[in-house]
Design a protein around this motif. Structure first.
Motif, PDB file in Angstrom:
ATOM      1  N   LEU A  55      44.397  33.491  43.620  1.00 27.85           N
ATOM      2  CA  LEU A  55      44.175  34.082  44.931  1.00 27.85           C
ATOM      3  C   LEU A  55      42.873  34.875  44.932  1.00 27.85           C
ATOM      4  O   LEU A  55      42.024  34.702  45.812  1.00 27.85           O
ATOM      5  CB  LEU A  55      45.341  35.000  45.313  1.00 27.85           C
ATOM      6  CG  LEU A  55      45.139  35.853  46.561  1.00 27.85           C
ATOM      7  CD1 LEU A  55      45.050  34.990  47.805  1.00 27.85           C
ATOM      8  CD2 LEU A  55      46.235  36.893  46.681  1.00 27.85           C
ATOM      9  N   VAL A  56      42.696  35.710  43.939  1.00 29.88           N
ATOM     10  CA  VAL A  56      41.494  36.537  43.836  1.00 29.88           C
ATOM     11  C   VAL A  56      40.249  35.658  43.710  1.00 29.88           C
ATOM     12  O   VAL A  56      39.233  35.905  44.367  1.00 29.88           O
ATOM     13  CB  VAL A  56      41.614  37.513  42.649  1.00 29.88           C
ATOM     14  CG1 VAL A  56      40.288  38.139  42.296  1.00 29.88           C
ATOM     15  CG2 VAL A  56      42.656  38.585  42.965  1.00 29.88           C
ATOM     16  N   ARG A  57      40.308  34.612  42.885  1.00 30.28           N
ATOM     17  CA  ARG A  57      39.163  33.706  42.715  1.00 30.28           C
ATOM     18  C   ARG A  57      38.790  33.042  44.037  1.00 30.28           C
ATOM     19  O   ARG A  57      37.615  32.958  44.391  1.00 30.28           O
ATOM     20  CB  ARG A  57      39.478  32.620  41.683  1.00 30.28           C
ATOM     21  CG  ARG A  57      39.062  32.940  40.289  1.00 30.28           C
ATOM     22  CD  ARG A  57      39.081  31.719  39.368  1.00 30.28           C
ATOM     23  NE  ARG A  57      40.182  30.797  39.567  1.00 30.28           N
ATOM     24  CZ  ARG A  57      41.378  30.888  38.983  1.00 30.28           C
ATOM     25  NH1 ARG A  57      41.641  31.891  38.158  1.00 30.28           N
ATOM     26  NH2 ARG A  57      42.318  29.993  39.216  1.00 30.28           N
ATOM     27  N   GLU A  58      39.786  32.553  44.766  1.00 33.62           N
ATOM     28  CA  GLU A  58      39.510  31.854  46.022  1.00 33.62           C
ATOM     29  C   GLU A  58      38.948  32.788  47.076  1.00 33.62           C
ATOM     30  O   GLU A  58      38.016  32.432  47.797  1.00 33.62           O
ATOM     31  CB  GLU A  58      40.778  31.158  46.519  1.00 33.62           C
ATOM     32  CG  GLU A  58      41.140  29.952  45.664  1.00 33.62           C
ATOM     33  CD  GLU A  58      42.205  29.078  46.293  1.00 33.62           C
ATOM     34  OE1 GLU A  58      42.331  29.072  47.537  1.00 33.62           O
ATOM     35  OE2 GLU A  58      42.899  28.379  45.537  1.00 33.62           O
ATOM     36  N   VAL A  59      39.492  33.987  47.165  1.00 33.61           N
ATOM     37  CA  VAL A  59      38.989  34.943  48.148  1.00 33.61           C
ATOM     38  C   VAL A  59      37.583  35.386  47.779  1.00 33.61           C
ATOM     39  O   VAL A  59      36.692  35.445  48.629  1.00 33.61           O
ATOM     40  CB  VAL A  59      39.943  36.150  48.292  1.00 33.61           C
ATOM     41  CG1 VAL A  59      39.320  37.234  49.161  1.00 33.61           C
ATOM     42  CG2 VAL A  59      41.282  35.703  48.863  1.00 33.61           C
ATOM     43  N   ARG A  60      37.368  35.701  46.509  1.00 33.41           N
ATOM     44  CA  ARG A  60      36.031  36.113  46.061  1.00 33.41           C
ATOM     45  C   ARG A  60      35.006  35.009  46.342  1.00 33.41           C
ATOM     46  O   ARG A  60      33.911  35.282  46.843  1.00 33.41           O
ATOM     47  CB  ARG A  60      36.041  36.465  44.577  1.00 33.41           C
ATOM     48  CG  ARG A  60      34.730  37.108  44.135  1.00 33.41           C
ATOM     49  CD  ARG A  60      34.693  37.420  42.656  1.00 33.41           C
ATOM     50  NE  ARG A  60      35.707  38.382  42.283  1.00 33.41           N
ATOM     51  CZ  ARG A  60      36.506  38.258  41.221  1.00 33.41           C
ATOM     52  NH1 ARG A  60      36.399  37.233  40.423  1.00 33.41           N
ATOM     53  NH2 ARG A  60      37.392  39.176  40.941  1.00 33.41           N
ATOM     54  N   ALA A  61      35.370  33.763  46.044  1.00 29.13           N
ATOM     55  CA  ALA A  61      34.458  32.644  46.299  1.00 29.13           C
ATOM     56  C   ALA A  61      34.170  32.504  47.796  1.00 29.13           C
ATOM     57  O   ALA A  61      33.022  32.260  48.194  1.00 29.13           O
ATOM     58  CB  ALA A  61      35.049  31.349  45.752  1.00 29.13           C
ATOM     59  N   ALA A  62      35.183  32.658  48.628  1.00 24.91           N
ATOM     60  CA  ALA A  62      34.990  32.554  50.077  1.00 24.91           C
ATOM     61  C   ALA A  62      34.080  33.664  50.595  1.00 24.91           C
ATOM     62  O   ALA A  62      33.188  33.425  51.418  1.00 24.91           O
ATOM     63  CB  ALA A  62      36.340  32.601  50.786  1.00 24.91           C
ATOM     64  N   VAL A  63      34.285  34.884  50.113  1.00 25.52           N
ATOM     65  CA  VAL A  63      33.455  36.011  50.540  1.00 25.52           C
ATOM     66  C   VAL A  63      32.005  35.794  50.094  1.00 25.52           C
ATOM     67  O   VAL A  63      31.066  36.016  50.867  1.00 25.52           O
ATOM     68  CB  VAL A  63      34.019  37.346  50.002  1.00 25.52           C
ATOM     69  CG1 VAL A  63      33.030  38.487  50.168  1.00 25.52           C
ATOM     70  CG2 VAL A  63      35.339  37.676  50.693  1.00 25.52           C
ATOM     71  N   GLN A  64      31.814  35.335  48.880  1.00 26.27           N
ATOM     72  CA  GLN A  64      30.454  35.072  48.392  1.00 26.27           C
ATOM     73  C   GLN A  64      29.800  33.942  49.191  1.00 26.27           C
ATOM     74  O   GLN A  64      28.611  34.013  49.515  1.00 26.27           O
ATOM     75  CB  GLN A  64      30.481  34.738  46.902  1.00 26.27           C
ATOM     76  CG  GLN A  64      30.790  35.934  46.041  1.00 26.27           C
ATOM     77  CD  GLN A  64      31.031  35.572  44.577  1.00 26.27           C
ATOM     78  OE1 GLN A  64      31.184  34.404  44.223  1.00 26.27           O
ATOM     79  NE2 GLN A  64      31.081  36.592  43.729  1.00 26.27           N
ATOM     80  N   ARG A  65      30.573  32.924  49.535  1.00 23.69           N
ATOM     81  CA  ARG A  65      30.061  31.811  50.337  1.00 23.69           C
ATOM     82  C   ARG A  65      29.618  32.337  51.714  1.00 23.69           C
ATOM     83  O   ARG A  65      28.555  31.993  52.205  1.00 23.69           O
ATOM     84  CB  ARG A  65      31.138  30.740  50.479  1.00 23.69           C
ATOM     85  CG  ARG A  65      30.692  29.464  51.103  1.00 23.69           C
ATOM     86  CD  ARG A  65      31.719  28.329  50.983  1.00 23.69           C
ATOM     87  NE  ARG A  65      33.062  28.685  51.420  1.00 23.69           N
ATOM     88  CZ  ARG A  65      34.112  28.856  50.608  1.00 23.69           C
ATOM     89  NH1 ARG A  65      33.972  28.700  49.303  1.00 23.69           N
ATOM     90  NH2 ARG A  65      35.297  29.168  51.084  1.00 23.69           N
TER      91      ARG A  65
END
Length: 173
Positions: free
Chosen positions: A86-96
């Motif tokens: 969950l953290v990886r996906e959210v972090r990746a989305a925010v960075q994107r």
């Protein structure tokens, strides 16, 4: 800010993990209806939606999606997704989203820089031609010279602002 939409008992745990990973504030909505209300009231960087709600509330899904604005949508199945994922996906989305915002900002600056380049060049040429007019009164020449200097200063300010190599340099006159 990030909006977490879930009915999961782990909502507060997920919100805390996402906050610690991203440094963003996290608001929890227990339904898509509440999520739509939050989205109407405030802008969010990302909206994390539990897959279960999307499947169980199809009509509210459309309403919620209409109010996303510029937020990145992250769909997860919290019943089977671990906290790390969950953290990886959210972090990746925010960075994107941050990269997309930076590219959009750069493109807007490059477009503005390009449009102003032509106008500044035209102003400089016109003022120089006007200054070369025979029998120009001294008061008018002084004012034209002032305009010419202001336009040159504007050109220097735009060049010093620099748009990371996107547009061509302003034309020298």
């Amino acid at each position: 800010m990030i909006l977490l939409v879930t009915t999961s008992e782990r909502a507060s745990e997920c919100a805390k993990a996402v906050h610690e990973a991203t440094g963003e504030g996290v608001v929890v909505a227990e339904s898509l209806t509440r999520a739509a209300a939050h989205l109407r009231a405030e802008d969010y960087r990302a909206v994390v939606v539990d897959q279960y709600l999307l499947e169980s509330e199809p009509h509210e899904t459309l309403t919620t999606f209409e109010h996303l604005g510029t937020a990145i949508l992250v769909q997860v199945n919290l019943a089977i997704t671990g906290m790390d994922r969950l953290v990886r996906e959210v972090r990746a989305a925010v960075q994107r989203r941050q990269r997309e915002e930076a590219r959009a900002r750069q493109a807007a600056l490059a477009k503005l820089h390009s449009e102003l380049n032509g106008t500044i060049t035209a102003l400089l040429l016109s003022s120089e031609l006007a200054l070369g007019t025979p029998d120009l009164r001294p008061a008018a020449a002084e004012k034209l010279q002032s305009v010419h200097q202001l336009v040159k200063k504007l050109r220097q300010q735009l060049e010093s602002a620099g748009v990371s190599g996107q547009p061509e340099p302003l034309a020298r006159v």
